[in-house]
Design a protein around this motif. Structure first.
Motif, short mmCIF file in Angstrom:
data_model
loop_
_atom_site.label_atom_id
_atom_site.label_comp_id
_atom_site.label_asym_id
_atom_site.label_seq_id
_atom_site.Cartn_x
_atom_site.Cartn_y
_atom_site.Cartn_z
N LEU A 51 -14.12 9.97 -32.79
CA LEU A 51 -12.91 10.73 -33.15
C LEU A 51 -11.83 10.92 -31.94
N MET A 52 -12.46 11.09 -30.96
CA MET A 52 -11.32 11.30 -29.82
C MET A 52 -10.62 10.10 -29.65
N ALA A 53 -11.24 8.81 -29.75
CA ALA A 53 -10.59 7.34 -29.76
C ALA A 53 -9.59 7.49 -30.80
N ALA A 54 -10.05 7.76 -32.02
CA ALA A 54 -9.11 7.45 -33.02
C ALA A 54 -7.93 8.60 -32.98
N GLN A 55 -7.98 9.76 -32.36
CA GLN A 55 -6.91 10.88 -32.25
C GLN A 55 -6.10 10.30 -31.09
N GLN A 56 -6.68 9.80 -30.22
CA GLN A 56 -5.71 9.39 -29.15
C GLN A 56 -5.03 8.11 -29.65
N ALA A 57 -5.50 7.15 -30.67
CA ALA A 57 -4.66 6.18 -31.12
C ALA A 57 -3.68 6.70 -31.96
N ASP A 58 -3.91 7.68 -32.67
CA ASP A 58 -2.77 8.53 -33.74
C ASP A 58 -1.82 9.05 -32.69
N THR A 59 -2.41 9.77 -31.53
CA THR A 59 -1.22 10.27 -30.63
C THR A 59 -0.46 9.33 -30.05
N LYS A 60 -0.97 7.99 -29.75
CA LYS A 60 -0.15 7.00 -29.11
C LYS A 60 1.04 6.54 -30.14
N ARG A 61 0.30 6.40 -31.52
CA ARG A 61 1.40 5.93 -32.53
C ARG A 61 2.37 6.90 -32.58
N LEU A 62 1.86 8.04 -32.56
CA LEU A 62 3.03 9.16 -33.24
C LEU A 62 4.09 9.19 -32.00
N SER A 63 3.59 8.94 -30.60
CA SER A 63 4.24 9.10 -29.62
C SER A 63 5.39 7.82 -29.44
N GLU A 64 5.00 6.73 -30.05
CA GLU A 64 5.78 5.70 -30.08
C GLU A 64 6.89 5.96 -31.20
N GLN A 65 6.52 6.31 -32.31
CA GLN A 65 7.41 6.69 -33.35
C GLN A 65 8.48 7.80 -33.03
N VAL A 66 8.17 8.73 -32.20
CA VAL A 66 8.89 9.82 -31.62
C VAL A 66 9.98 9.20 -30.59
N THR A 67 9.40 8.13 -30.00
CA THR A 67 10.19 7.63 -29.04
C THR A 67 11.33 6.65 -29.65
N THR A 68 10.74 6.05 -30.56
CA THR A 68 11.74 5.31 -31.63
C THR A 68 12.86 6.00 -32.26
N LEU A 69 12.27 7.36 -32.78
CA LEU A 69 13.56 8.10 -33.40
C LEU A 69 14.31 8.68 -32.40
N GLN A 80 -26.90 13.09 -28.75
CA GLN A 80 -26.33 11.78 -28.47
C GLN A 80 -25.27 11.21 -29.61
N ASP A 81 -26.01 11.33 -30.71
CA ASP A 81 -25.29 10.99 -32.05
C ASP A 81 -23.90 11.76 -32.19
N GLN A 82 -24.01 13.15 -31.93
CA GLN A 82 -22.92 13.98 -31.90
C GLN A 82 -21.98 13.50 -30.88
N LEU A 83 -22.17 13.19 -29.69
CA LEU A 83 -21.23 12.61 -28.59
C LEU A 83 -20.78 11.50 -29.13
N GLN A 84 -21.43 10.58 -29.66
CA GLN A 84 -20.92 9.25 -30.01
C GLN A 84 -19.73 9.67 -31.20
N THR A 85 -20.21 10.58 -31.99
CA THR A 85 -19.09 10.57 -33.29
C THR A 85 -17.92 11.47 -32.54
N MET A 86 -18.03 12.39 -31.61
CA MET A 86 -16.95 12.99 -30.76
C MET A 86 -16.20 11.82 -30.22
N ARG A 87 -16.67 10.71 -29.56
CA ARG A 87 -16.01 9.77 -28.82
C ARG A 87 -15.25 9.09 -29.86
#
Length: 164
Positions: A102-120, A93-100
């Motif tokens: 990390l996944m949320a952070a990765q999704q936020a990074d992906t969204k930010r990068l996608s917005e930057q690519v769109t702006t570029l 359960q602790d590992q699953l929570q950590t993975m969640r």
């Protein structure tokens, strides 16, 4: 007196009651013979049911105690296994929570990068359009460059040779 004799003949039970000592002696002899035969039978077979019952009850108590001990050991083993399972589940359960996270952070990074690519991409498209419009305006306006007379080129050439 004749009447009394007739009464004793008509009731045979009264005749037996008249000799109670003989009846009691016969019953006593039968009882003694029965007890004696049982004693001889036990002595001959060597089996006494009372000691066998005591031994059997002690064996049963020993088996019950052994079964109880085995149940206690198995219960302790199950408790230990259950605790290990709970610990492992907690780790998962602790590992699953950590993975969640990390996944949320990765999704936020992906969204930010996608917005930057769109702006570029929009910036690049704007630059292309402005570059295309600049070329179009250059093509429309004739260039105002004066041509120098051919003499001028010749005199420049001569000077260049003389300096060398």
């Amino acid at each position: 007196m004749i009447d009394l004799a007739e009464d004793s003949r008509s009731h045979p039970l009264l005749r037996l009651g008249a000799q109670p000592i003989a009846l009691t002696a016969a019953a006593l002899l039968l009882l003694i013979a029965g007890v004696t035969s049982i004693a001889i039978w036990r002595a001959y077979t060597g089996a006494a049911p009372e000691p066998d019952r005591v031994v059997a009850s002690r064996q049963l108590q020993a088996r019950t105690a052994q079964a109880s001990e085995q149940l206690v050991e198995k219960t302790k083993g199950l408790e230990a296994t259950q605790q290990e399972s709970i610990d492992q589940l907690q780790v998962v359960q602790d590992q699953l929570q950590t993975m969640r996270r990390l996944m949320a952070a990765q999704q936020a990074d992906t969204k930010r990068l996608s917005e930057q690519v769109t702006t570029l991409n929009e910036s690049i498209d704007n630059l292309r359009q402005s570059f295309a419009s600049a070329r179009a305006t250059e093509a429309e306006t004739p260039s105002v460059t004066r041509r120098k007379p051919a003499r001028h080129h010749a005199s420049v050439r001569k000077r260049g040779k003389s300096r060398s």
